[in-house]
Design a protein around this motif. Structure first.
Motif, PDB file in Angstrom:
ATOM      1  N   TYR A 148       1.400  -5.559 -10.050  1.00  0.00           N
ATOM      2  CA  TYR A 148       0.642  -4.652 -10.919  1.00  0.00           C
ATOM      3  C   TYR A 148       0.159  -3.491 -10.056  1.00  0.00           C
ATOM      4  CZ  TYR A 148      -3.026  -2.344 -13.351  1.00  0.00           C
ATOM      5  OH  TYR A 148      -3.771  -1.349 -13.912  1.00  0.00           O
ATOM      6  N   GLY A 149       0.173  -2.283 -10.606  1.00  0.00           N
ATOM      7  CA  GLY A 149      -0.381  -1.135  -9.891  1.00  0.00           C
ATOM      8  C   GLY A 149      -1.154  -0.242 -10.837  1.00  0.00           C
ATOM      9  N   GLY A 150      -2.263   0.288 -10.354  1.00  0.00           N
ATOM     10  CA  GLY A 150      -3.084   1.188 -11.163  1.00  0.00           C
ATOM     11  C   GLY A 150      -4.546   0.898 -10.908  1.00  0.00           C
ATOM     12  N   SER A 151      -5.129   1.673  -9.951  1.00  0.00           N
ATOM     13  CA  SER A 151      -6.555   1.534  -9.626  1.00  0.00           C
ATOM     14  C   SER A 151      -6.945   0.112  -9.236  1.00  0.00           C
ATOM     15  CB  SER A 151      -7.411   2.047 -10.780  1.00  0.00           C
ATOM     16  OG  SER A 151      -7.160   3.428 -10.982  1.00  0.00           O
TER      17      SER A 151
ATOM     18  N   GLY B   7       0.843  -1.200   0.000  1.00  0.00           N
ATOM     19  CA  GLY B   7       0.000   0.000   0.000  1.00  0.00           C
ATOM     20  C   GLY B   7       0.873   1.243   0.000  1.00  0.00           C
ATOM     21  N   ASN B   8       0.643   2.098  -0.997  1.00  0.00           N
ATOM     22  CA  ASN B   8       1.383   3.369  -1.085  1.00  0.00           C
ATOM     23  C   ASN B   8       0.460   4.481  -0.598  1.00  0.00           C
ATOM     24  OD1 ASN B   8       2.808   5.633  -1.844  1.00  0.00           O
ATOM     25  ND2 ASN B   8       2.452   5.368  -4.048  1.00  0.00           N
ATOM     26  N   TRP B   9       0.774   5.010   0.578  1.00  0.00           N
ATOM     27  CA  TRP B   9      -0.110   6.028   1.178  1.00  0.00           C
ATOM     28  C   TRP B   9       0.130   7.419   0.591  1.00  0.00           C
ATOM     29  CZ3 TRP B   9      -0.236   4.992   7.221  1.00  0.00           C
ATOM     30  CH2 TRP B   9      -0.748   3.710   7.437  1.00  0.00           C
TER      31      TRP B   9
ATOM     32  N   ALA C  81       0.223  -6.684  -5.942  1.00  0.00           N
ATOM     33  CA  ALA C  81      -0.265  -5.367  -6.361  1.00  0.00           C
ATOM     34  C   ALA C  81       0.377  -4.270  -5.527  1.00  0.00           C
ATOM     35  CB  ALA C  81      -1.779  -5.304  -6.214  1.00  0.00           C
ATOM     36  N   LEU C  82       0.598  -3.138  -6.186  1.00  0.00           N
ATOM     37  CA  LEU C  82       0.967  -1.901  -5.489  1.00  0.00           C
ATOM     38  C   LEU C  82      -0.288  -1.038  -5.553  1.00  0.00           C
ATOM     39  CD1 LEU C  82       2.974  -0.053  -4.082  1.00  0.00           C
ATOM     40  CD2 LEU C  82       3.934   0.559  -6.285  1.00  0.00           C
ATOM     41  N   VAL C  83      -0.815  -0.710  -4.370  1.00  0.00           N
ATOM     42  CA  VAL C  83      -2.147  -0.110  -4.281  1.00  0.00           C
ATOM     43  C   VAL C  83      -2.027   1.290  -3.706  1.00  0.00           C
ATOM     44  CG1 VAL C  83      -4.451  -0.430  -3.291  1.00  0.00           C
ATOM     45  CG2 VAL C  83      -2.996  -2.436  -3.720  1.00  0.00           C
ATOM     46  N   GLY C  84      -2.613   2.270  -4.371  1.00  0.00           N
ATOM     47  CA  GLY C  84      -2.607   3.638  -3.850  1.00  0.00           C
ATOM     48  C   GLY C  84      -3.890   3.922  -3.080  1.00  0.00           C
TER      49      GLY C  84
ATOM     50  N   ILE D 252      -3.076   4.963 -12.969  1.00  0.00           N
ATOM     51  CA  ILE D 252      -2.812   5.344 -11.576  1.00  0.00           C
ATOM     52  C   ILE D 252      -3.748   6.467 -11.142  1.00  0.00           C
ATOM     53  CG2 ILE D 252      -1.099   6.262  -9.965  1.00  0.00           C
ATOM     54  CD1 ILE D 252       1.025   4.853 -11.531  1.00  0.00           C
ATOM     55  N   GLY D 253      -4.555   6.164 -10.144  1.00  0.00           N
ATOM     56  CA  GLY D 253      -5.454   7.166  -9.571  1.00  0.00           C
ATOM     57  C   GLY D 253      -6.555   7.615 -10.516  1.00  0.00           C
ATOM     58  N   THR D 254      -6.751   6.897 -11.607  1.00  0.00           N
ATOM     59  CA  THR D 254      -7.735   7.321 -12.606  1.00  0.00           C
ATOM     60  C   THR D 254      -9.011   6.487 -12.562  1.00  0.00           C
ATOM     61  OG1 THR D 254      -6.799   5.764 -14.196  1.00  0.00           O
ATOM     62  CG2 THR D 254      -5.943   8.021 -14.249  1.00  0.00           C
TER      63      THR D 254
END
Ligand code: PEP
Length: 251
Positions: free
Chosen positions: A210-213, A8-10, A231-234, A172-174
């Motif tokens: 994988y990361g991106g929404s 988790g990327n805060w 996953a890398l999760v924002g 990412i974030g979209t």
């Protein structure tokens, strides 16, 4: 066998009280999860307090960035050794927000990764194409350039401290996730490239996230793909319930 990783990327969220609350809420929800490596990356100012709260937990703590020098006249930077001192075992390097907003180059990513590994951290190195690059058919060229540069001069033993995160910038974030097959295609390409640049054995054991929404409702499909190892999760890592659901995707 590659152990799945959910990180988790805060980003630039959560001051001390909120960060500690999030950790307090999250830890019990994932206490029984033994088959997934869990990592959280809070902001620098709360690394120490968060780590202290997790003293009896298997959740690891990561920095969101680091510099390549260990100490010196580099105002505003943080060194790999300082991250370790604050209780980190991992660091995110080359996130697209660092590349796009703070001018981070492929060369910087390589230097940071080498320094982080030397200090004893595991480097989560981010790569990924922009929408424009994807639409002009450059996805694989961009990935090849980023990976060759990032992993340049990494020895076999150093690669044991590397995790790659494929994060298409347009996702990412979209709210736009790559389709499962689109993500798998990129991950398979990345693994084959690592096999060619380094060795098939390294490629086979390398975790590629994988990361991106990533959200609770799309994680299972992504994780069912052969070359997606986590996953890398924002955004969805900022509430305990959604991050725990992602971590518990197989349950
Ligand atoms: C990220 O910050 O690495 C990320 C993937 O963000 P989000 O999940 O919000 O798209």
């Amino acid at each position: 066998m590659r152990i799945p990783v959910i990180a988790g990327n805060w980003k630039l969220f959560k001051k001390t009280a909120q960060a500690l609350q999030l950790v307090q809420d999250l830890a019990p929800l994932v206490k029984d999860v033994e088959d997934v490596e869990i990592i959280i990356a809070p902001s620098f100012t709360v690394l120490g307090p968060v780590r202290s709260l997790l003293f009896d937990s298997s959740i690891s703590v990561a920095g969101q960035n680091c510099y390549w020098e260990e100490e010196g006249a580099f105002t505003g930077e943080i060194s790999p050794g300082m991250l370790i001192d604050a209780g980190c075992s991992h660091v995110i390097i080359g996130h697209s927000e660092r590349r796009q907003l703070f001018g981070e180059t492929d060369e910087n990513v390589n230097k940071k990764s080498k320094a982080a590994i030397r200090a004893g951290l595991t480097a989560i190195i981010c790569i990924g194409e922009t929408l424009q690059e994807r639409e002009s058919g450059e996805t694989f060229t961009v990935l090849q350039r980023q990976i060759s540069a990032a992993l340049s001069n990494h020895s076999t033993s150093e690669m044991e401290q590397v995790i790659l995160a494929y994060e298409p910038v347009w996702a990412i974030g979209t709210g736009k996730t790559a389709r499962d097959d689109q993500a798998q295609e990129a991950h398979a390409f990345i693994r084959q490239l690592v096999a060619k640049l380094l060795t098939p054995t390294i490629a086979d054991s390398l975790r590629i996230l994988y990361g991106g929404s990533v959200k609770p409702d799309n994680i299972a499909g992504l994780m069912s793909q052969a070359d997606i190892d986590g996953a890398l999760v924002g955004g969805a890592s900022l509430t305990a319930e959604s991050f725990a659901s992602i971590i518990r995707y197989g349950k």
